[in-house]
Design an enzyme around this catalytic site. Sequence first.
Site, PDB file in Angstrom:
ATOM      1  N   SER A 911      -9.656  -2.175   7.806  1.00  0.00           N
ATOM      2  CA  SER A 911      -8.269  -1.838   8.141  1.00  0.00           C
ATOM      3  C   SER A 911      -7.406  -3.093   8.048  1.00  0.00           C
ATOM      4  O   SER A 911      -7.902  -4.221   8.001  1.00  0.00           O
ATOM      5  CB  SER A 911      -8.188  -1.259   9.555  1.00  0.00           C
ATOM      6  OG  SER A 911      -8.629  -2.218  10.504  1.00  0.00           O
ATOM      7  N   HIS A 912      -6.097  -2.901   8.044  1.00  0.00           N
ATOM      8  CA  HIS A 912      -5.176  -4.034   7.899  1.00  0.00           C
ATOM      9  C   HIS A 912      -5.356  -5.059   9.020  1.00  0.00           C
ATOM     10  O   HIS A 912      -5.382  -6.270   8.775  1.00  0.00           O
ATOM     11  CB  HIS A 912      -3.728  -3.537   7.883  1.00  0.00           C
ATOM     12  CG  HIS A 912      -3.382  -2.735   6.677  1.00  0.00           C
ATOM     13  ND1 HIS A 912      -3.806  -3.078   5.414  1.00  0.00           N
ATOM     14  CD2 HIS A 912      -2.642  -1.609   6.533  1.00  0.00           C
ATOM     15  CE1 HIS A 912      -3.341  -2.191   4.541  1.00  0.00           C
ATOM     16  NE2 HIS A 912      -2.633  -1.288   5.193  1.00  0.00           N
TER      17      HIS A 912
END
Length: 1303
Positions: A911-912
């Site tokens: 994920s970011h």
Amino acid sequence: MSSLKPVGSRQTAVVHRFDLGDGIQLQANVNRDSNSSITTIELLNCSRPLILHWGGICSGKNHWVLPNHYPPGSKIYKGEALQTPFAKKGATYSITIELHDPKFDAIEYVLKDEKHHKWFKSSQGNFRINIPKFEACASRAMIPKDIIEHKAYLIWERKGRPTNSPQEKEEDYETALRELNDQLLRGMSMDEIRSSLKNQNVQTVSGFKELQMPGNTIIAAVYHKQYDVSQWLSKQSLGHMKGTPLCGSSLVNLVEKTLGTDNVKMRQIYNIGNNELVVLLKNVSSESHIILAVNLKGDTILHWGVSRTSAGEWLVPPPEILPERSKMLNGACQTIFKEISDGQKQFQYVDINLRGRHLLGVQFVLWSGGSWLKNNGSNFYIGLKSLEQAGEKGEGNKIEICKWLLDEIAQREKDAERSLMHRFNIATELMERCRHERELGLIGMLVWLRFMACRELCWNKNYNVKPREISAAQDKFTDLLQRTYQDQKDDRENLRLIMATVGRGGQGDVGQRIRDEILILQRNNDCKGGMMEEWHQKLHNNSSPDDVIICQALLDYVKSNFDISIYWRTLNSNGLTKAILASYDRPIVSEPHFRADKKQGLIHDLSEYLKTLKAVHSGDDLESAIATCLAHLNENYGFMNTGNGHSDGYFSLKLKESLNFIQSHAGDKNIVPFMEKLLEARIELRGLLFGTTRRLKYFIYLDLALELALKTCMEKSFSELKKAPIQGIMSMVSLMLENLCLSTVNNEELVFITKDWYRVCNLFKPNDQQWSLQTKAVLDRMQLALADKAQYYLKMIQPTAEYLGKLLRVETCAVASFTEELIRTGCGGTLAILVNHLSPILRNIANLGSWQIISPVEVCGFVDCVNKLIEVQSKVFNRPTILISNRVTGEEEIPYGVVGVLTPDMPDVLSHVAIRARNNKICFASCFDQDIIQDLKSKKGKEISITLKTSGLIYSEFKSSSSSNKLSSFCPRVTLRKKNFSGKFAISAEEFSCEMVGAKANNIEYIRGKLPSWIKLPRSVALPFGVFETSISSDINKDLAKKISLFKGLVNGGDIAKLQMIRNAILEMKAPFQLMNELKHKMKKSFLYWPGDESEERWNQAWQAIKKVWASKWNERAYLSCRKAKLDHDDLCMAVLIQEVISADYAFVLHTRNPLSGNPHEIYAEIVKGLGETLVGAYPGRSMSFVTNKSALNSASIIGYPSKQIGLFVKKSLIFRSDSNGEDLHGYAGAGLYDSVTMDEAEKVLLDYSSDRLISDKSFQQSIFKKVAEAGKIIEGVYGSAQDIEGVVKDGEIYIVQTRPQI
């Protein structure tokens, strides 16, 4: 003279005949099974109605005993006899007496001719009808042995296949014989019985062989039947989540087609006979309009008024809002409907422009065809302020309540507390008026009635009311709940919760029996004084649910040989104290005292009286619910003889058999078969809950009782959990999952979880790592579903509880815990306990430990705790901080000063936020042990050190030095060079360069032509750097440019909230003609779909997506990230990469160097169904993940299975990707900060993994994994460095949509 004749060869069915004189004869047909008797009495050669004056004779007694249940129309005569009138049926008069107590041996009677003042008696005194003893053995010769053995086998099987002794085998054989005989007495033929047994799929019956059941615990490793849960699928109607009623009529379609569908905020539909009334609330030119439309014939008049402070008001409307063709008349306005047509069909309508007036609502009736038309006898009402903002909690999270309803409840509570009759009458009135408010209105009623049920409100104050009046008011209210349940299918969960707070009630003698039968109980047992008389006075004047508890306490007291401590223990455990008993208007201050010789009579009579009390006050009591339902069905419908399905008005044989089993096995120690039958009964009952029977509420209450009983049984077994085998616990999870599916309206997610749960149950392999990983993933999804439901309840119900609780002065602790306690009463709380118990067992089998380390960095810092990471992403921490955050979605920015983030949440490894943590050397890990999380939270304010071992993450308190309190001032220097406009509004892929577009476009173009043909790349064009700045400064957008410049100044001054204003302004931009013209040319030349060819609206969709990408430069996370990195936000430029959307089956992200271990020889990948936004964005759950060695691509190891709830899917379309000059800078994690937007909104689809090939088809799985990993290895070879790659799988083919250096 009496004669007795056997019927056939059955000793359990006889006929009595009596000569009454005057040529009149009486015939009594008596049928008896093991539990009850049915006596049908007919008058022969009689032309006038008579009255049966009668009573029952119990074994060993000579005096008459009055049964607790008697025929309709019966009256109690001086507390000593029953008088029942004969009813005419055809040419004869008859009465049917059904006695449910097997202790009755006979019925004695005389007959009364009221018209001629004459009594008919026997020469010996009373006439007597003997009830034969039930002899099971008499039927053995009639029923073939193989059928009895077959039935006995089924009985043994439904018990859970225990190891039976010879005596227990014989008991099962006798039970089978009784049940078969009951079926014969109901009229089933032997062929029908044989056929029904064959349908139950028993393979080996001969000799009644049994299987051994391993284990000696209640929760044994037994096989749990699996159901086709797809048949239970129930979805919420679209649009209902906003509280608007379901609409789907032809009139609605006609009205919206003719008048437009834009900005419709509310739709309501009412049936008026065979016609319809449609109400729309919509915005037209920033003003609210109410549109009422009807398909009535002839002139129609709207007779209406408005309300300002209370929904009950009817005030004259303000003159400025009156439509055309209106006139004032006697305190109301009358408006003539106007006719309109779409060319084929026509309707009439009225358009009321509110012109900014703040009204609470509009009341009205219609005049048409010479009569007034109303809403079920009441005025129609349109609520205009059903969603009132009562305050704010968190960032922009509005709290919604039905304020007018809660205010009125508070105003009327003083009247409601006079008696339960008053409360239920007020509840009926308010329920009628708030039905149009849908969910929020029902929540208001739920909170009020649950406060009442939990004794937070007064039940009675200075008012005497008869039990039948309370019961009748209750019956009227529950009848309304039943109608609402039928009409508002989406609201059934809330209606079930409301019904669980009140008893069924009843008309006629149902409530009167409370008053009459206490007299019989006192007379039969010689207990007319003391406590019993005090209770008698309370019952006569204010019966309440407390009487059920008092009766149970008396029963327990008698059964314990009159141990008074048992009496008080039962009362106290159910919330009744001496103070409460003494507080009644008719106080109970004495303790009970009974004669010892009356013990058996008291047990019998109190047990029967308890049933009467429960019939009125205890809707979800299992015994009472079953008895009421069966009595209703016997009286009105009868039973189906074969099959398991339902038709309207029929009760399946399978359901009756399940209920009979439940009644007879309620006290069994082996509770598993009992719970299975509870569930089976709910499944069989489900079809009836969707019917329209007159007494549907009986079935609803039965379903509530079955649900509660299953939950209660399950929780009783929890003491066995620690020594239970895994398969036993998994069977318990199955039961609760299925139970929850049956109780939930919008149950698609639960149905898919259940199907996947069945899959892993069928794959069970003890101590197998891959099996445990799969099972853990399904458990994770369960936890997400349960958490979502709890969060929804907290959001929707708790604000109402807090607002109304404050108005009603409910204790603070009861208000604070209201929603939490409500959740605990449901099956979800029970399932959560099972999941929490099973989860660490599976983690242990899978060798997962308590931690998943996402960013492996050793740090020291001070502990701080937050609920959501996003709530503090703009905060600056002035000392090294380790955050313990309950929620991490994956899209947040990690605040300045934070050196570690530890969470019980499950963000994806790729994920970011995970990538930014690794880039910025921040420790980031998920913890799956709540005890560890609680321990960390207890260290808030203390300094800890985090070290990493092979066993996981280790933390310890740290003795700080003077230097440890300071943040490192070193920050790697990041430079960002502003890009200039090249003069081109659009460029093709061949023109991509670092001066024109960002790393996304350049990287994908760099590998074009360097990859094998089986790795595909999407066609691309771009809007280069400077196009936004040039477009916003053009003449058509110059006013917006000034507005944006003003807002930017405010943001730079510290007003972060103005970032939203900048984004809103950008979305108002108009496209310069040159931009549209050049983009069209480049897209067609590159063989990309040009949306303008389809319609202007499609181009507008594309233009809106482009503007959203540009606007994302000013999202809060991106702006804070720039500021944290000390970058000039104005230097950041945004190009837009335009690509065709590949309608993906799967999307993946892979790192060619394992980010968890840092091993350069391993590829790590995550894969999801649908588009990749669910992987990198804020979508709960985990993706499927695997690791493979670059030298053995055929041997991927799965390290995680998917628990994502949602997949995103889109048809053929375009995607507009953000491509800034801040991508992939050393020391700045710019990737993922800005938005990529599809032209068409992706469809959110709940995922069903039970049939997903990537999970169930190993060869397909390994083929996809190999292709994905091989593509990553090839691209890494092209660049000569580790890569972070995104791509999709479509029809087994690999598409790469972007790649960047892995940092």
